[in-house]
Scaffold this motif. Structure first.
Motif, PDB file in Angstrom:
ATOM      1  N   ILE A 286       0.862  -1.183   0.000  1.00 11.48           N
ATOM      2  CA  ILE A 286       0.000   0.000   0.000  1.00 11.48           C
ATOM      3  C   ILE A 286       0.896   1.229   0.000  1.00 11.48           C
ATOM      4  O   ILE A 286       1.643   1.465   0.948  1.00 11.48           O
ATOM      5  CB  ILE A 286      -0.941   0.011   1.215  1.00 11.48           C
ATOM      6  N   ALA A 287       0.819   1.998  -1.080  1.00 14.24           N
ATOM      7  CA  ALA A 287       1.657   3.182  -1.251  1.00 14.24           C
ATOM      8  C   ALA A 287       0.821   4.439  -1.078  1.00 14.24           C
ATOM      9  O   ALA A 287      -0.397   4.436  -1.260  1.00 14.24           O
ATOM     10  CB  ALA A 287       2.322   3.168  -2.627  1.00 14.24           C
ATOM     11  N   GLY A 288       1.493   5.525  -0.747  1.00 11.02           N
ATOM     12  CA  GLY A 288       0.822   6.810  -0.598  1.00 11.02           C
ATOM     13  C   GLY A 288       1.617   7.704   0.321  1.00 11.02           C
ATOM     14  O   GLY A 288       2.409   7.230   1.141  1.00 11.02           O
ATOM     15  N   VAL A 289       1.422   8.990   0.173  1.00 11.19           N
ATOM     16  CA  VAL A 289       2.038   9.931   1.090  1.00 11.19           C
ATOM     17  C   VAL A 289       1.426   9.730   2.474  1.00 11.19           C
ATOM     18  O   VAL A 289       0.229   9.454   2.606  1.00 11.19           O
ATOM     19  CB  VAL A 289       1.828  11.381   0.599  1.00 11.19           C
ATOM     20  N   GLN A 290       2.250   9.854   3.503  1.00  9.81           N
ATOM     21  CA  GLN A 290       1.778   9.676   4.873  1.00  9.81           C
ATOM     22  C   GLN A 290       0.541  10.540   5.136  1.00  9.81           C
ATOM     23  O   GLN A 290       0.480  11.700   4.751  1.00  9.81           O
ATOM     24  CB  GLN A 290       2.893  10.073   5.847  1.00  9.81           C
ATOM     25  N   GLY A 291      -0.462   9.942   5.802  1.00  7.41           N
ATOM     26  CA  GLY A 291      -1.631  10.709   6.190  1.00  7.41           C
ATOM     27  C   GLY A 291      -2.807  10.612   5.249  1.00  7.41           C
ATOM     28  O   GLY A 291      -3.727  11.425   5.310  1.00  7.41           O
ATOM     29  N   ASN A 292      -2.816   9.599   4.389  1.00  7.06           N
ATOM     30  CA  ASN A 292      -3.920   9.431   3.451  1.00  7.06           C
ATOM     31  C   ASN A 292      -4.787   8.216   3.770  1.00  7.06           C
ATOM     32  O   ASN A 292      -5.447   7.666   2.886  1.00  7.06           O
ATOM     33  CB  ASN A 292      -3.386   9.350   2.021  1.00  7.06           C
ATOM     34  N   GLY A 293      -4.793   7.809   5.029  1.00  6.32           N
ATOM     35  CA  GLY A 293      -5.675   6.739   5.465  1.00  6.32           C
ATOM     36  C   GLY A 293      -5.003   5.404   5.675  1.00  6.32           C
ATOM     37  O   GLY A 293      -5.637   4.462   6.178  1.00  6.32           O
TER      38      GLY A 293
END
Length: 506
Positions: A286-293
């Protein structure tokens, strides 16, 4: 401004964190400081910034000896720090944050906000930033917030800028923009100290590289050095940077998540109608900038979120509504992103922390009695296997470095009979050599047929481990794509742009 550190030594009791370190940063130079976790980089920068006082050695700026009694002295001398975790007040405007701690007043004793706004506009124009001085910081994207930190340092006429792990919360595109900003600062004559563990970034932007190991400078390197050469200098041995794995062999062990939503304590939907499947024998990253759920999603999987809607089914059993104890007993291994808050008890020993998941029964507890010999044998084996660096298994875990604390968490979770592994930021604060080991163990877990979910903000880690990649943005799934998806595509997805074509739902 030329920065020179001569013979900097800092001790904490018997621990020598910095051992006669010499460092020279020339004006208009980007000087990277590389070293594994606990090597002494942060301590050295805290000495430079006036947070610590060196036991030996001197700091020179343009050949003049400095005696900093605190960060205020360092800032007045022209040193600025851009922290990994931004030192900004979210409900203040950009201009208010920039002038905070360096306030100027006009007639009547009122704050001179117009001057602060003008200062922001002047610095922003100089570096091509598009920034509204009256914008609230909480409304700005993370990459723009970082620019506010940079403007805040420059507004105080900083000539030496320290960037401490500055890309940890940025998308690849924002990282590229930061690299360009650093080059502009260099062209303006600023001296830059760049601390990062990401070898690709070091090679991309550094003029010179100093490598620190166990509190000592072990050498300098050129940006033309290979990743393997740099990693070898950091660790003191050859390191395998490529994760070796075969094709996934799927089985019928599955985690099926359908229509999952998580509501935070103030009623906001932080995970919004998420559905996905994690298959046995694969790594779903699961990738994403920190703080996106991502945090709330992983906590929902382990039963830590109280307000959850939807379904989480592991091997045919519904987990929503079950206790954390029940979920752990079902074989769910959990590596939390905040080991101190959710993974360890700092006052407990290493051995005691290694039994936390199984403190209610065999093999460590029988008839209400702790089986000390069984625990000691188990702990000693894990201590050696995971190369935990401490005096022994009776050492309080709170006294260990961050990397060694993470090894204790991983040793506990990966030593269980697992039906699912959820690993959030599994290598955060861990040295390059240990990353190699941790990645190998994650792949071994996957090859044993266990569904593995890895949450990471490190795209290199995502690319190395993933068979499929799920990207999250503002609590929703942007797409699920193959593990070999280019990082440029992933970067756009991390900013909320769906992947083109049917591959987005692979």
């Amino acid at each position: 401004m030329k920065l020179e550190l001569r013979g900097i030594t800092k001790r904490f009791g018997t621990l020598v964190a910095n051992d006669h370190i010499d460092l020279v940063v020339e004006p208009g130079e980007i000087h990277c400081l590389l070293g594994e976790n606990g090597a002494g980089k942060s301590t050295l920068m805290n000495v430079l910034y006036g947070l610590y006082t060196a036991d030996e050695g001197v700091i020179l700026l343009d050949d003049h000896v400095q005696n900093f009694q605190g960060p205020g002295d360092a800032m007045r001398a022209g040193i600025g720090m851009v922290h990994q975790h931004f030192m900004l007040i979210p409900v203040f405007t950009v201009a208010e944050n920039v002038m905070l701690g360096n306030e100027s007043t006009r007639a009547g004793g009122f704050l001179d906000l117009p001057a602060a706004r003008e200062r922001v506009r002047e610095i922003a124009a100089r570096f091509g930033f598009h920034l509204d001085p009256d914008a609230l910081v909480e409304d700005l994207p993370v990459g723009v917030q970082q620019r506010v930190e940079i403007i805040k340092a420059l507004s105080r006429d900083a000539k030496v800028l320290v960037f401490d792990e500055p890309t940890a919360v940025l998308t690849p595109q924002e990282t590229d923009e930061l690299m360009e900003i650093m080059r502009q600062l260099k062209a303006s004559g600023a001296s830059i100290v760049f601390i990062t563990h990401k070898l690709r970034e070091v090679r991309e932007v550094a003029d010179r590289i100093t490598v620190v190991r166990l509190g000592k400078v072990v050498g300098e390197a050129s940006p033309t050095a290979s990743n393997a050469e740099l990693a070898s200098m950091m660790v003191g041995r050859a390191v395998e940077l490529t994760v070796k794995k075969g094709a996934p062999r799927a089985n019928d062990r599955t985690l099926l998540v359908e229509g999952l939503s998580v509501i935070d304590p103030i009623g906001q939907v932080v995970v919004d109608d998420v559905s996905f499947e994690a298959r046995g024998g694969e790594v779903l990253a699961i990738a994403g900038v920190q703080g996106n759920g991502q945090t709330e999603l992983t906590e929902a999987l382990i039963g830590l979120q109280p307000q959850v809607r939807g379904s989480i089914v592991l091997n045919g059993e519904e987990l929503v509504g079950k206790s954390v104890r029940h979920i752990l007993d079902e074989g769910v291994g959990f590596v939390p992103e905040d080991r101190n808050e959710d993974g360890l008890v700092g006052t407990f020993t290493i051995a005691e922390n290694l039994m936390l998941d199984r403190s209610n029964g065999a093999p460590f507890v029988k008839a209400g009695n702790l089986q000390r010999n069984t625990l000691a044998d188990f702990a000693k084996d894990r201590f050696r296997e995971f190369d935990v660096r401490a005096q022994g298994i009776e050492t309080p875990v709170g006294t260990l470095s961050g990397g060694n604390q993470q090894k204790v968490v991983l040793a506990r979770e990966l030593s269980r009979d697992l039906s699912l592994l959820v690993a959030a930021q599994p290598t955060r604060g861990v040295d390059v050599g240990s990353i190699e080991f941790i990645h190998k163990r994650i792949i071994e877990t996957r090859d044993a047929g266990v569904p593995v979910i890895v949450v990471s903000t490190e795209l290199d880690e995502v690319a190395a481990l993933a068979d499929r990649i799920m990207v999250m943005y503002r609590g929703r799934i942007v797409g699920i794509v193959p593990g070999d998806t280019p990082r440029e595509v992933l970067g756009l997805m991390m900013a909320g742009e769906p992947a083109a074509g049917e591959g987005a739902a692979a």
